[in-house]
Design an enzyme around this catalytic site. Structure first.
Site, PDB file in Angstrom:
ATOM      1  N   CYS A  96       0.198   0.032   1.961  1.00 11.89           N
ATOM      2  CA  CYS A  96       1.106   0.671   2.929  1.00 11.89           C
ATOM      3  C   CYS A  96       0.353   1.616   3.867  1.00 11.89           C
ATOM      4  O   CYS A  96       0.190   1.344   5.041  1.00 11.89           O
ATOM      5  CB  CYS A  96       2.176   1.495   2.200  1.00 11.89           C
ATOM      6  SG  CYS A  96       3.207   0.576   1.090  1.00 11.89           S
ATOM      7  N   ARG A 136      -5.651  -3.147  -4.059  1.00 15.60           N
ATOM      8  CA  ARG A 136      -5.586  -3.444  -2.620  1.00 15.60           C
ATOM      9  C   ARG A 136      -6.028  -2.255  -1.778  1.00 15.60           C
ATOM     10  O   ARG A 136      -5.523  -1.149  -1.933  1.00 15.60           O
ATOM     11  CB  ARG A 136      -4.170  -3.879  -2.215  1.00 15.60           C
ATOM     12  CG  ARG A 136      -3.839  -5.307  -2.602  1.00 15.60           C
ATOM     13  CD  ARG A 136      -2.442  -5.692  -2.214  1.00 15.60           C
ATOM     14  NE  ARG A 136      -1.442  -5.033  -3.053  1.00 15.60           N
ATOM     15  CZ  ARG A 136      -0.134  -5.311  -2.931  1.00 15.60           C
ATOM     16  NH1 ARG A 136       0.300  -6.153  -2.013  1.00 15.60           N
ATOM     17  NH2 ARG A 136       0.742  -4.713  -3.729  1.00 15.60           N
TER      18      ARG A 136
END
Ligand code: SAJ
Length: 450
Positions: A277, A348
């Site tokens: 994000c 990630r």
């Protein structure tokens, strides 16, 4: 029958079928949430492994909050498949929760949104007026720009065959207090009746505020700037973490003092900003600003600061080792943590990766202990430590992720296993005074080296 009447005429939520395309960190909890709210749910994922895992009642994501809440296969309201074509004709409303990553040259990658939209629209029965909602984080304009041409190519009619809307996910992995059933939502749609219908739907999912905010672009923009603001705030404390040590001042002392002011927002400097994000969404905003010819200087600069942290920390670590009289070639560093965030097993965009690469470039070997990450997923150059008692002869330990397992450990024992008990707190969560009493030499991001 209009959408308001369709909701009003529902005898039970089970009479309405919700499709969820993409069963990852966001999609699976969303599917579970609507199932628990009494709706009939069709979950779709392209990964057969994911589908098989969910069908077996297990959790394929790295988010521990999703453990043991996956509905058992027995529920007749719970259908899991790899086939969008099988699911969509069964659904009144389809939610698309697919990844929106960035490419290697930091551009938005909308391929998943396009592919999922195409597969959904191809399977919508004519005249069904199915609502298709995008939840993935995008920049303003993406939903219409990506999906309307697909709808047109298929000869579908808005308001007869299909309606599109945007309702950004606000899911916070590893934070049960802000799961899909307890987080506020906003709905964007060009058709207010559909917007209000979706407010009714999401109000059955979450106990928090749900509101219709107008056209798609308003909701798309709200979501992306939520994360842009967070990236900029983190960049500020990371920049201060490089300035204050040069003045022989610990940034954490300064931030804690400033936080006594009622409207100071407290953030913490670290080895870098990871996840799918915060380090990603600003590039969507940068792209959109570029499209409309308005510079996004602050957003771009904040990204540059946060991306520079792994290299900055690597240089500080090299200085620490050099001052200890160690030559890089024979030095071993132990990373405590690899995941981008504490208590979550998600690599990630983790800053651990560029940090390890920067150390490798200087000839320093890196070992990693992270019980939340599958040992198979580490880069080949990394020595994986699965049992901390087996970690021997390291010259420096670096706290990269503030997992409980990496903070509340037997520091006395680890100190004896090290060539010398040196630790660098990359997340400013360790009790450095307590560690010094145990004989550790302590360093930390934003703390003067002296
Ligand atoms: N980080 C810092 N300093 C901070 C806060 C975070 O360095 O003060 C780092 C973290 O270590 C991590 C990265 O930033 O590497 C992102 O951390 P995060 O806490 O923002 O966690 P995310 O990426 O899971 O962000 C999610 C987002 N939720 C949604 O998009 C729905 C974000 O909007 C939330 O604000 C965030 O969780 C949250 O509040 O925890």
């Amino acid at each position: 029958m209009g959408w308001s009447q369709r909701f009003a005429s529902l005898d039970s939520n089970a009479d309405m079928t919700i499709g969820v395309i993409g069963l990852g960190y966001v999609g699976l909890p969303t599917a579970i949430g609507f199932h628990d709210a009494g709706f009939t749910v069709w979950g779709v994922d392209v990964s057969q492994r994911t589908v098989d895992t969910v069908k077996a009642g297990k959790n394929p994501t790295g988010d521990p909050d999703v453990d043991d809440i996956v509905p058992q296969p027995a529920s007749e309201r719970w259908h899991i498949t790899t086939s969008t074509a099988e699911a969509v004709p069964q659904c009144d409303i389809v939610l698309v929760t697919v990844p929106t990553p960035i490419t290697h040259d930091l551009k938005p990658d909308l391929s998943y949104v396009k592919a999922a939209g195409k597969a959904v629209f191809e399977s919508i029965p004519r005249g069904s007026n199915t609502i298709v909602v995008l939840e993935s984080t995008v920049y303003p304009g993406v939903t219409a720009q990506t999906w309307l041409p697909l709808i047109e190519d298929l000869g579908l009619e808005i308001g007869v065959d299909v309606e599109i809307a945007y309702c950004p996910e606000r899911f916070n992995p590893g934070d049960a207090a802000h799961g899909v059933r307890s987080v506020a939502r906003v709905v964007g749609c060009s058709n207010p009746e559909v917007g209000d219908a979706l407010v009714q739907l999401y109000s059955q999912l979450t106990s928090e505020d749900v509101r219709y905010v107008g056209k798609l672009e308003v909701a798309e923009a709200a979501k992306v700037i939520e994360n842009v603001q967070r990236d900029i705030n983190i960049a500020l404390v990371n920049e201060l973490a490089r300035i204050f040590p040069a003045m022989d001042v610990d940034v954490e002392d300064v931030l804690s003092a400033a936080a006594t002011k009622w409207n100071f927002h407290r953030y913490t400097p670290g080895v870098g900003v990871g996840g799918h994000c915060i380090p990603v969404d600003p590039y969507y905003m940068i792209q959109r600003a570029s499209d409309v010819g308005v510079p996004a200087g602050l957003i771009t600069a904040a990204r540059a600061v946060n991306r520079s942290m792994p290299n900055h920390v690597a240089q500080v670590l090299v200085d620490i080792l050099w001052k200890a009289g160690l030559s890089a070639e024979s030095t071993k560093v132990l990373f405590l943590g690899w995941s981008y965030k504490a208590e979550v097993g998600d690599p990630r965009e983790t800053p651990a990766e560029p940090l390890a690469e920067a150390l490798h470039q200087r000839g320093i070997a890196v070992s990693v202990y992270d019980p939340h990450i599958d040992p198979e997923t580490f880069p080949a150059s990394i020595e994986v430590v699965e049992d901390l008692t087996m970690a021997k002869n390291h010259d420096l330990a670096v706290l990269v992720t503030a997992h409980k397992a990496c903070v509340d450990l037997d520091w006395e024992a680890l100190g004896q296993q090290m060539n010398a008990p040196r630790v660098y707190d990359g997340r400013r969560v360790l009790d450095l005074d307590g560690l010094q009493k145990l004989g550790w030499q302590c360093f930390a991001v934003g703390r003067p080296l002296s």
